[in-house]
Design a protein around this motif. Structure first.
Motif, PDB file in Angstrom:
ATOM      1  N   ASP A   8       0.815  -1.201   0.000  1.00 37.89           N
ATOM      2  CA  ASP A   8       0.000   0.000   0.000  1.00 37.89           C
ATOM      3  C   ASP A   8       0.859   1.266   0.000  1.00 37.89           C
ATOM      4  O   ASP A   8       1.741   1.415   0.840  1.00 37.89           O
ATOM      5  CB  ASP A   8      -0.895  -0.028   1.243  1.00 37.89           C
ATOM      6  CG  ASP A   8      -2.034   0.945   1.160  1.00 37.89           C
ATOM      7  OD1 ASP A   8      -2.718   0.968   0.122  1.00 37.89           O
ATOM      8  OD2 ASP A   8      -2.248   1.679   2.131  1.00 37.89           O
ATOM      9  N   GLY A   9       0.642   2.144  -0.964  1.00 32.52           N
ATOM     10  CA  GLY A   9       1.372   3.404  -1.058  1.00 32.52           C
ATOM     11  C   GLY A   9       2.677   3.338  -1.831  1.00 32.52           C
ATOM     12  O   GLY A   9       3.251   4.368  -2.160  1.00 32.52           O
ATOM     13  N   GLN A  21       1.484   4.388  -8.730  1.00 33.53           N
ATOM     14  CA  GLN A  21       1.411   4.229  -7.279  1.00 33.53           C
ATOM     15  C   GLN A  21       0.152   3.429  -6.958  1.00 33.53           C
ATOM     16  O   GLN A  21      -0.885   3.637  -7.583  1.00 33.53           O
ATOM     17  CB  GLN A  21       1.349   5.599  -6.596  1.00 33.53           C
ATOM     18  CG  GLN A  21       1.392   5.529  -5.091  1.00 33.53           C
ATOM     19  CD  GLN A  21       1.415   6.914  -4.448  1.00 33.53           C
ATOM     20  OE1 GLN A  21       0.962   7.891  -5.015  1.00 33.53           O
ATOM     21  NE2 GLN A  21       1.942   6.982  -3.238  1.00 33.53           N
ATOM     22  N   VAL A  22       0.256   2.505  -6.008  1.00 31.78           N
ATOM     23  CA  VAL A  22      -0.899   1.670  -5.659  1.00 31.78           C
ATOM     24  C   VAL A  22      -1.366   1.939  -4.233  1.00 31.78           C
ATOM     25  O   VAL A  22      -0.566   2.196  -3.342  1.00 31.78           O
ATOM     26  CB  VAL A  22      -0.599   0.158  -5.824  1.00 31.78           C
ATOM     27  CG1 VAL A  22      -0.280  -0.180  -7.257  1.00 31.78           C
ATOM     28  CG2 VAL A  22       0.522  -0.291  -4.924  1.00 31.78           C
ATOM     29  N   GLY A  43      10.032   2.082  -6.538  1.00 31.78           N
ATOM     30  CA  GLY A  43      10.338   3.367  -5.920  1.00 31.78           C
ATOM     31  C   GLY A  43      11.488   3.293  -4.930  1.00 31.78           C
ATOM     32  O   GLY A  43      12.348   4.163  -4.895  1.00 31.78           O
ATOM     33  N   GLU A  44      11.515   2.224  -4.122  1.00 30.55           N
ATOM     34  CA  GLU A  44      12.575   2.106  -3.115  1.00 30.55           C
ATOM     35  C   GLU A  44      13.949   2.005  -3.773  1.00 30.55           C
ATOM     36  O   GLU A  44      14.940   2.518  -3.247  1.00 30.55           O
ATOM     37  CB  GLU A  44      12.324   0.931  -2.188  1.00 30.55           C
ATOM     38  CG  GLU A  44      12.336  -0.410  -2.892  1.00 30.55           C
ATOM     39  CD  GLU A  44      11.903  -1.555  -1.995  1.00 30.55           C
ATOM     40  OE1 GLU A  44      12.721  -2.471  -1.801  1.00 30.55           O
ATOM     41  OE2 GLU A  44      10.773  -1.533  -1.505  1.00 30.55           O
ATOM     42  N   VAL A  45      14.043   1.374  -4.940  1.00 34.16           N
ATOM     43  CA  VAL A  45      15.319   1.264  -5.655  1.00 34.16           C
ATOM     44  C   VAL A  45      15.703   2.621  -6.227  1.00 34.16           C
ATOM     45  O   VAL A  45      16.857   3.051  -6.136  1.00 34.16           O
ATOM     46  CB  VAL A  45      15.237   0.195  -6.771  1.00 34.16           C
ATOM     47  CG1 VAL A  45      16.499   0.182  -7.616  1.00 34.16           C
ATOM     48  CG2 VAL A  45      14.968  -1.175  -6.171  1.00 34.16           C
ATOM     49  N   PRO A  61      -4.163   7.380   0.456  1.00 32.38           N
ATOM     50  CA  PRO A  61      -5.090   7.089  -0.634  1.00 32.38           C
ATOM     51  C   PRO A  61      -6.024   8.263  -0.910  1.00 32.38           C
ATOM     52  O   PRO A  61      -6.388   8.993   0.023  1.00 32.38           O
ATOM     53  CB  PRO A  61      -5.888   5.885  -0.132  1.00 32.38           C
ATOM     54  CG  PRO A  61      -5.073   5.292   0.950  1.00 32.38           C
ATOM     55  CD  PRO A  61      -4.274   6.417   1.544  1.00 32.38           C
ATOM     56  N   PRO A  62      -6.421   8.463  -2.148  1.00 31.17           N
ATOM     57  CA  PRO A  62      -7.293   9.588  -2.504  1.00 31.17           C
ATOM     58  C   PRO A  62      -8.584   9.640  -1.687  1.00 31.17           C
ATOM     59  O   PRO A  62      -8.999  10.705  -1.264  1.00 31.17           O
ATOM     60  CB  PRO A  62      -7.598   9.358  -3.980  1.00 31.17           C
ATOM     61  CG  PRO A  62      -6.456   8.543  -4.467  1.00 31.17           C
ATOM     62  CD  PRO A  62      -6.029   7.698  -3.304  1.00 31.17           C
TER      63      PRO A  62
END
Length: 77
Positions: A8-9, A21-22, A43-45, A61-62
């Motif tokens: 998440d996120g 992004q999820v 993203g972390e990489v 989340p929106p």
């Protein structure tokens, strides 16, 4: 085909111009079919390699943002 599990996120980038992004409340599996010469990074990489976090990403989340804004309007209104 690249198969990733995102929490998440979390997000991934495709090239320099695409950010995904999820928000699910759990782990999500993402399958990406793309040419091998197109760089796809979690993203972390990306951030571990010294790149900045994309400005378009959300912190929550929106739907949670909408609920928070509505609560603020009610309490201020």
């Amino acid at each position: 085909m690249l198969s990733l599990q995102l929490k998440d996120g979390e997000y991934l980038t495709i090239g320099r111009d695409i950010v995904i992004q999820v928000f699910t409340g759990a782990t999500t599996q993402v399958l990406v079919q793309a040419p091998r010469d197109l760089t796809i990074l979690r993203g972390e990489v990306l951030e571990r390699n010294g790149e900045d976090r994309p400005a378009c990403l959300l912190d929550q989340p929106p739907e949670k943002m909408k609920k928070a804004a509505k609560r603020t309007q009610v309490s201020n209104g």
